[in-house]
Design a protein around this motif. Structure first.
Motif, mmCIF file in Angstrom:
data_model
loop_
_atom_site.group_PDB
_atom_site.id
_atom_site.type_symbol
_atom_site.label_atom_id
_atom_site.label_comp_id
_atom_site.label_asym_id
_atom_site.label_seq_id
_atom_site.Cartn_x
_atom_site.Cartn_y
_atom_site.Cartn_z
ATOM 1 N N VAL A 1 0.859 -1.178 0.000
ATOM 2 C CA VAL A 1 0.000 0.000 0.000
ATOM 3 C C VAL A 1 0.896 1.228 0.000
ATOM 4 O O VAL A 1 1.673 1.441 0.932
ATOM 5 N N TYR B 1 2.384 -1.726 4.520
ATOM 6 C CA TYR B 1 1.920 -0.345 4.515
ATOM 7 C C TYR B 1 3.134 0.575 4.379
ATOM 8 O O TYR B 1 3.999 0.604 5.259
ATOM 9 N N VAL C 1 0.999 -5.013 7.869
ATOM 10 C CA VAL C 1 -0.339 -4.696 8.370
ATOM 11 C C VAL C 1 -1.359 -5.729 7.901
ATOM 12 O O VAL C 1 -1.129 -6.471 6.940
ATOM 13 N N TRP C 2 -2.449 -5.744 8.631
ATOM 14 C CA TRP C 2 -3.657 -6.392 8.127
ATOM 15 C C TRP C 2 -4.482 -5.284 7.453
ATOM 16 O O TRP C 2 -5.020 -4.400 8.125
ATOM 17 N N LYS C 3 -4.524 -5.313 6.137
ATOM 18 C CA LYS C 3 -5.379 -4.375 5.408
ATOM 19 C C LYS C 3 -6.795 -4.935 5.460
ATOM 20 O O LYS C 3 -7.091 -5.966 4.846
ATOM 21 N N THR C 4 -7.652 -4.265 6.197
ATOM 22 C CA THR C 4 -8.961 -4.818 6.506
ATOM 23 C C THR C 4 -10.063 -3.998 5.859
ATOM 24 O O THR C 4 -10.194 -2.793 6.125
ATOM 25 N N ALA D 1 -11.228 1.123 4.477
ATOM 26 C CA ALA D 1 -10.032 0.300 4.574
ATOM 27 C C ALA D 1 -9.313 0.693 5.864
ATOM 28 O O ALA D 1 -8.914 1.847 6.022
ATOM 29 N N PHE E 1 -6.147 -0.179 8.430
ATOM 30 C CA PHE E 1 -4.840 -0.823 8.435
ATOM 31 C C PHE E 1 -4.416 -1.059 9.877
ATOM 32 O O PHE E 1 -4.148 -0.115 10.618
ATOM 33 N N ASP F 1 -1.726 -2.716 12.415
ATOM 34 C CA ASP F 1 -0.359 -3.215 12.495
ATOM 35 C C ASP F 1 -0.388 -4.701 12.861
ATOM 36 O O ASP F 1 -0.964 -5.097 13.883
ATOM 37 N N ASP G 1 -3.783 3.391 10.108
ATOM 38 C CA ASP G 1 -4.401 4.371 9.225
ATOM 39 C C ASP G 1 -5.747 3.811 8.780
ATOM 40 O O ASP G 1 -6.031 2.607 8.942
ATOM 41 N N GLN G 2 -6.569 4.664 8.226
ATOM 42 C CA GLN G 2 -7.823 4.217 7.629
ATOM 43 C C GLN G 2 -8.344 5.292 6.694
ATOM 44 O O GLN G 2 -8.041 6.463 6.853
#
Length: 527
Positions: free
Chosen positions: A91, A151, A160-163, A178, A180, A182, A190-191
């Motif tokens: 990302v 990220y 990160v887990w991009k969720t 989205a 993010f 850690d 972040d989001q």
């Protein structure tokens, strides 16, 4: 007779095409490459990027996947890549590689030069990240789906887990973010919103309750549609009919209008919905990305003038203006077909550029009526289903008195049903009758019929019987002629020739559609 028009103003200045990608050292306009050549250029760009990777942090642990390829007239190529690190998407790792005609290096624009992380093994479980991400949003969550990523939007890069968190907002609108998380500490990094605007509820004048796309900002909603090129709807404050700006409509709860003229937002709802319906018609039917095919949305100004029974399009301000009507015979002119009509003037300006005079001007007006009618049909709303009348929804008379009838244009007392040598001397809104009549005959055929609550009885000028091919096929032929064969001076004879060429292209010279196109134009005396 008092004229009731839908007018247009057309700027003479050229509209510059938008380049897909440019670099400072090249003033040439970029254009899409063919798929085969694009693949070769992407391969050359990858080789160039590998050779110069040290300048932007590219190493053997990273992969590149081309997203788009654009090539200038001089052969300079710009390839946009997404980046991976040890197989994980990055990302903020995207970059654009610039090469010359021979594939030689010209430079790079990279979102980040630091994408390396120490480990790609998470210590935070996916389920934990999903729960953390769901708590980070302020709407009802339906799904929270994490995937591992790197990220790199800030330094240092993180695993990160991009969720992707999807759900429903307070007013029933789709919501998405989205988030993010850690993957080693469990903190939200972040989001950002993936549903970039909100679906508001609009209480319109003519369509009932509809959904309008709005944008949240500073604790309120703005009537800006980010999904359609940031199209804006503004209050003209009953100022000049040549106004180019107004006051942006805002609202505290994203519920707009009352369905009556006492609330100024009500007309704005109709105009805003009409812009969206027109954008969607061109996008979904012809692949056209906005009026100029450049992704840019237009400005709509409602409540323009005083008792103004009119609406207009201006290329100069890239805006539409809608009058409130006279309150006696007509209400605000913000119906679906008028929105489609006005935006189509912009499409015509960007394509054939039909001069707004004599027969080409009539064809210009007719094109707007044709496509405005198609907006009604494709939007398929309960409040304003498709018909071949223009402006019937804002008529305050009983029975309704539209601005124009396409099946028999002379019903308004001034428009031409048939071509003659003098038709070019008529006002363009009345000479448009020839094209409107031809389109109706091509779509529905001659004689009597009923459709969506309206009765039609279309005559022919040569006594023939015409069988229609349906409005979808008729519009496809019309649009291809507009964008491929017609020019600024095309008259009705040229319109017929262009549509026959278009019908041949789309359906073949021996097709029913080709024969019907010839028959429809002959039926209005264009041979």
């Amino acid at each position: 007779m008092k004229k009731r028009f839908v007018t247009t103003t057309v700027a003479t200045a050229a509209i510059a095409a938008t380049a897909l990608a440019t670099i400072a050292t090249s003033g040439a306009q970029a254009a899409p490459s063919t798929s085969g050549a694009g693949s070769d250029r992407a391969t050359a760009a990858v080789a160039a990027a590998r050779a110069h990777g040290s300048s932007f942090g590219l190493d053997g642990d990273q992969g590149l996947s081309s997203r788009s390829v654009a090539t200038d007239k001089d052969g300079t190529t710009h390839v946009r890549f997404d980046r991976t690190f040890k197989g994980l998407p990055v990302v903020g790792g995207d970059l654009v590689v610039h090469t010359d005609a021979a594939g030689g290096w010209k430079g790079v624009n990279a979102a980040s030069n630091s994408v390396r992380v120490g480990s790609t093994t998470p210590t935070v479980a996916a389920a934990t990240a999903a729960a953390t991400a769901a708590r980070a949003v302020d709407y009802t969550v339906s799904t929270s789906k994490p995937t591992l990523a790197v990220y790199a939007m800030s330094t240092p890069a993180r695993l990160v887990w991009k969720t992707q968190v999807d759900g429903v907002g307070a007013h029933g609108e789709p919501a998405g973010t989205a988030v993010f998380v850690d993957a080693r500490s469990g903190a939200v990094v972040d989001q950002w919103a993936t549903e970039i605007n909100d679906a508001g509820t609009g209480n319109s004048l003519y369509l009932g309750t509809v959904t309008v796309q709005t944008t949240a900002s500073a604790g309120q909603w703005q009537m800006i549609d980010a999904t359609r090129g940031n199209a804006r709807t503004e209050d003209g404050n009953n100022g000049s009919t040549s106004s180019t700006t107004g006051t942006l409509f805002t609202d505290a709860d994203n519920v707009w209008g009352s369905g009556t003229t006492s609330n100024r937002q009500s007309a704005a709802v109709d105009a805003d919905f009409g812009v969206g319906a027109t954008w969607d018609f061109y996008k979904n039917t012809f692949g056209r990305n906005g009026i100029k095919n450049d992704g840019k949305g237009a400005r709509s100004l409602v409540h323009v003038g005083t008792n103004w029974v009119n609406a207009s399009w201006s290329d100069t301000c890239f805006c539409m203006r809608y009058g409130d009507g006279d309150g006696v015979s007509y209400g605000p002119l913000v119906s679906l077909d008028v929105a489609g009509h006005e935006m189509t003037h912009g499409v015509t300006s960007a394509t054939a550029g039909l001069a707004y005079r004599r027969e080409s001007g009539g064809l210009n007006e007719s094109t707007s009526d044709v496509m405005g009618t198609m907006v009604e049909f494709t939007a398929n709303t309960a409040g304003d289903p498709g018909d071949y009348l223009i402006g019937e929804r804002f008529s305050l008379k009983t029975p309704q008195k539209p601005l124009r009838w396409m099946d028999k244009p002379s019903t308004d007392g001034a428009s031409a049903d048939c071509w003659s040598k003098t038709v070019g001397s008529l006002d363009v809104h009345y000479s448009s009758g020839v094209g409107n009549h031809a389109f109706y005959l091509l779509s529905e055929g001659s004689g009597a019929k009923s459709l969506n609550g309206y009765s039609y009885n279309s005559p022919t000028c040569n006594g023939s019987t015409v069988a229609g091919i349906g409005h979808d096929a008729a519009a496809a032929i019309w649009y291809r002629a507009l964008t491929t064969y017609w020019t600024s001076s095309t008259n009705y004879a040229g319109a017929r020739a262009g549509m026959l060429s278009a019908a041949k292209d789309l359906y073949g010279a021996t097709s029913t559609q080709y024969a019907a196109t010839a028959a429809a134009w002959s039926a209005v005396n264009v041979n």
